[in-house]
Design an enzyme around this catalytic site. Structure first.
Site, PDB file in Angstrom:
ATOM      1  N   GLU A   1      40.767 -17.872 -37.757  1.00  0.00           N
ATOM      2  CA  GLU A   1      40.253 -16.506 -37.789  1.00  0.00           C
ATOM      3  C   GLU A   1      40.383 -15.960 -39.209  1.00  0.00           C
ATOM      4  O   GLU A   1      41.281 -16.345 -39.950  1.00  0.00           O
ATOM      5  CB  GLU A   1      41.059 -15.612 -36.836  1.00  0.00           C
ATOM      6  CG  GLU A   1      40.479 -14.218 -36.690  1.00  0.00           C
ATOM      7  CD  GLU A   1      41.367 -13.252 -35.902  1.00  0.00           C
ATOM      8  OE1 GLU A   1      42.598 -13.326 -36.022  1.00  0.00           O
ATOM      9  OE2 GLU A   1      40.812 -12.418 -35.167  1.00  0.00           O
TER      10      GLU A   1
ATOM     11  N   ARG B   1      51.408 -14.459 -44.088  1.00  0.00           N
ATOM     12  CA  ARG B   1      50.129 -13.812 -44.407  1.00  0.00           C
ATOM     13  C   ARG B   1      50.106 -13.310 -45.853  1.00  0.00           C
ATOM     14  O   ARG B   1      49.057 -13.127 -46.429  1.00  0.00           O
ATOM     15  CB  ARG B   1      49.899 -12.621 -43.469  1.00  0.00           C
ATOM     16  CG  ARG B   1      49.831 -13.019 -41.995  1.00  0.00           C
ATOM     17  CD  ARG B   1      49.642 -11.810 -41.099  1.00  0.00           C
ATOM     18  NE  ARG B   1      49.650 -12.172 -39.686  1.00  0.00           N
ATOM     19  CZ  ARG B   1      49.220 -11.368 -38.721  1.00  0.00           C
ATOM     20  NH1 ARG B   1      48.767 -10.151 -39.005  1.00  0.00           N
ATOM     21  NH2 ARG B   1      49.250 -11.752 -37.465  1.00  0.00           N
TER      22      ARG B   1
END
Ligand SMILES: CC[C@H]1O[C@@H](n2cnc3c(N)ncnc32)[C@H](O)[C@@H]1O
Length: 482
Positions: A171, A100
């Protein structure tokens, strides 16, 4: 690249793409046409957009867990278990924290350590390091559509790899994967980067492949007032639509009061649809309801109570999808078995409530009107600040505190907003900071909090906020004084 809410030109996109695909060796395996050919062979029952459409037409709520481990074969075993034992309707690939933050070298170390220790040393699936072929291996090992769930400010390489790997949903968004997830990443940068991800999605759509996009609704998941989270969802939906996204799931994190949560979902659909129509976007819209995202009780039986309440609210709201929590939520990453238990409890409730909806009432009507009015106050100001440009307006809205997410780590968030529950547990604004609500809306929120204060024999204060943050974990919705 100057920030503007305008579809990227092919030249702008390809210039970025050339560089992005070099950020890790697995980027070289991404070939757009080859990916389209592969995706067109993915059977319909494994296409995320198609499954959501079917659920929406049938009026059912799908159950989706979160799940991700370091190594490919273990990850496959986990997903197969959640599919076969848990009964999941949709599958996630929860991505690890290093990925991430684009720290792929540390992912590599985590993968090697996981092999050595024979257990997952990462808190999710390091999809960039595993690459396209392994994404396809995961897809071919299950019978459900796959989605990447993460929290990545710069998800450009991740998005390239997951879709080439046959995963048909992603997402995230420029606000929802920055403000709650990063401390010092500029909002302008993440909006630009997510325009790239949405443009790639739009290109797949134009080449005949349906890809679903799901902005991250809950944000910090801590008492976020529905109008603030709906405003973010609508903005990210509009920014995605401008890049050619066609299939959108807008989301919302459960607050806990039934009427307010149902009103939030219903208003989100109504208001987002109005904005898509106004700006001429033809969007297939579905909704996702996240089971309670705040502190959980450690006791597993109590945790099942929270999980079931979230499932019931999602069903009564008519949400297309519910994101499932587990009885290990208070501890951390769940075991495979606990994850499956959360899904089974959720599906039991969804099945018991199949076809039931919370009927319209004067309370529900009033709550929907309030959320709509509050959301409109925020969005009108965002457009005004951007002189009509939504992307520019969004950056200015956070700079000025017009948009403000409670308890967000980002230094680009004003953090002046304070939420607290009213006497029925609905989340209200205790402090507005610079959020531009009308006087009657401010007075109404205050009035509701004063009513709680009167019941509790104390003043409206920050202590209410603290009590509410711990309440659910301690077994109640409203944090009453001890
Ligand atoms: C958005 C935060 C949520 O994601 C959940 N989560 C994060 N990583 C994983 C993971 N690797 N497996 C299952 N659940 C996970 C976490 O428990 C929390 O409910």
């Amino acid at each position: 690249m100057t920030l503007q809410n305008k579809r990227l030109t092919e030249e702008e996109f390809l210039k970025q793409r050339q560089e992005i695909l070099t950020h890790w060796p697995t980027g070289k395996d991404v070939d757009l046409q080859e990916a389209v050919d592969y995706l067109k062979k993915v059977p319909e029952h494994k296409n995320f957009a198609a499954k959501l459409r079917k659920a929406s037409e049938e009026g059912i709520t799908l159950a989706q867990p979160r799940a991700g481990v370091a190594l490919v074969d273990e990850h496959i075993k986990l997903l197969q278990y959640l599919q076969n034992e848990g009964g999941a309707d949709l599958l996630p690939n929860t991505i690890d924290s290093y990925t991430r933050q684009n720290r792929y070298n540390e992912c590599q170390v985590g993968i090697e350590e996981s092999i050595k220790e024979n257990r997952s040393m990462l808190n999710g699936f390091p999809v960039v390091n595993h690459g396209v072929k392994n994404c396809r291996k995961v897809l071919e090992a299950v019978e459900l559509p796959l989605q990447a769930r993460h929290g990545t400010p710069d998800a450009r390489l991740l998005t390239e790899i997951i879709h080439a790997g046959g995963w048909t949903s992603n997402e995230g968004g420029g606000i929802s994967y920055n403000i709650p997830y990063a401390k010092s990443v500029s909002l302008e940068k993440t909006i630009l980067d997510w325009q790239y991800c949405d443009r790639l999605t739009g290109m797949y759509e134009e080449m005949g492949v349906e890809i679903n996009r799901e902005p991250f609704g809950p944000l910090t998941g801590t008492l976020v007032p529905p109008s603030m989270s709906n405003a973010v969802a609508i903005i990210e939906g509009l920014l995605a639509a401008e890049q050619g996204v066609k299939n959108l799931t807008l989301g919302y994190g459960q607050c806990g009061n039934l009427v307010q949560d149902v009103a939030a979902i219903r208003t989100l659909v109504e208001q987002a649809s109005e904005y898509f129509k106004t700006y001429g976007y033809d969007i297939e819209l579905t909704t996702v309801f996240h089971q309670w995202m705040g502190g959980f009780p450690a006791d597993e039986s109590k945790a099942f109570g929270v999980i079931s309440w979230g499932a019931a609210t999602a069903a009564l709201a008519g949400a297309t999808k519910v994101i499932v929590k587990t009885p290990h939520e208070a501890m951390g990453i769940p075991t495979m078995e606990a994850n499956a238990q959360g899904i089974k409890a959720t599906k039991q409730v969804l099945n018991l409530l199949k076809g039931q909806r919370l009927t319209m009432s004067k309370e529900l009507q009033a709550e929907m009107q309030l959320i709509k009015a509050e959301t409109k106050c925020i969005l009108d100001k965002v457009f005004e600040l951007g002189k009509g440009d939504l992307a520019v307006g969004t950056v200015k809205a956070f700079e000025t505190g017009v948009m403000d997410i409670p308890f967000a780590p980002s230094k680009y968030n004003a953090g002046k907003i304070l939420p607290a529950r009213d006497n029925n547990g609905a989340v209200r604004y205790l402090e507005f900071g610079n959020i531009p609500m009308s006087k009657d809306i401010k007075d109404f929120n205050r009035q509701l909090l004063e009513a709680r204060a009167k019941t509790e024999g104390r003043d409206v204060s920050f202590q209410m906020v603290v009590d509410d943050i711990y309440a659910v974990g301690k077994g109640t919705l409203v944090g009453r004084p001890e």
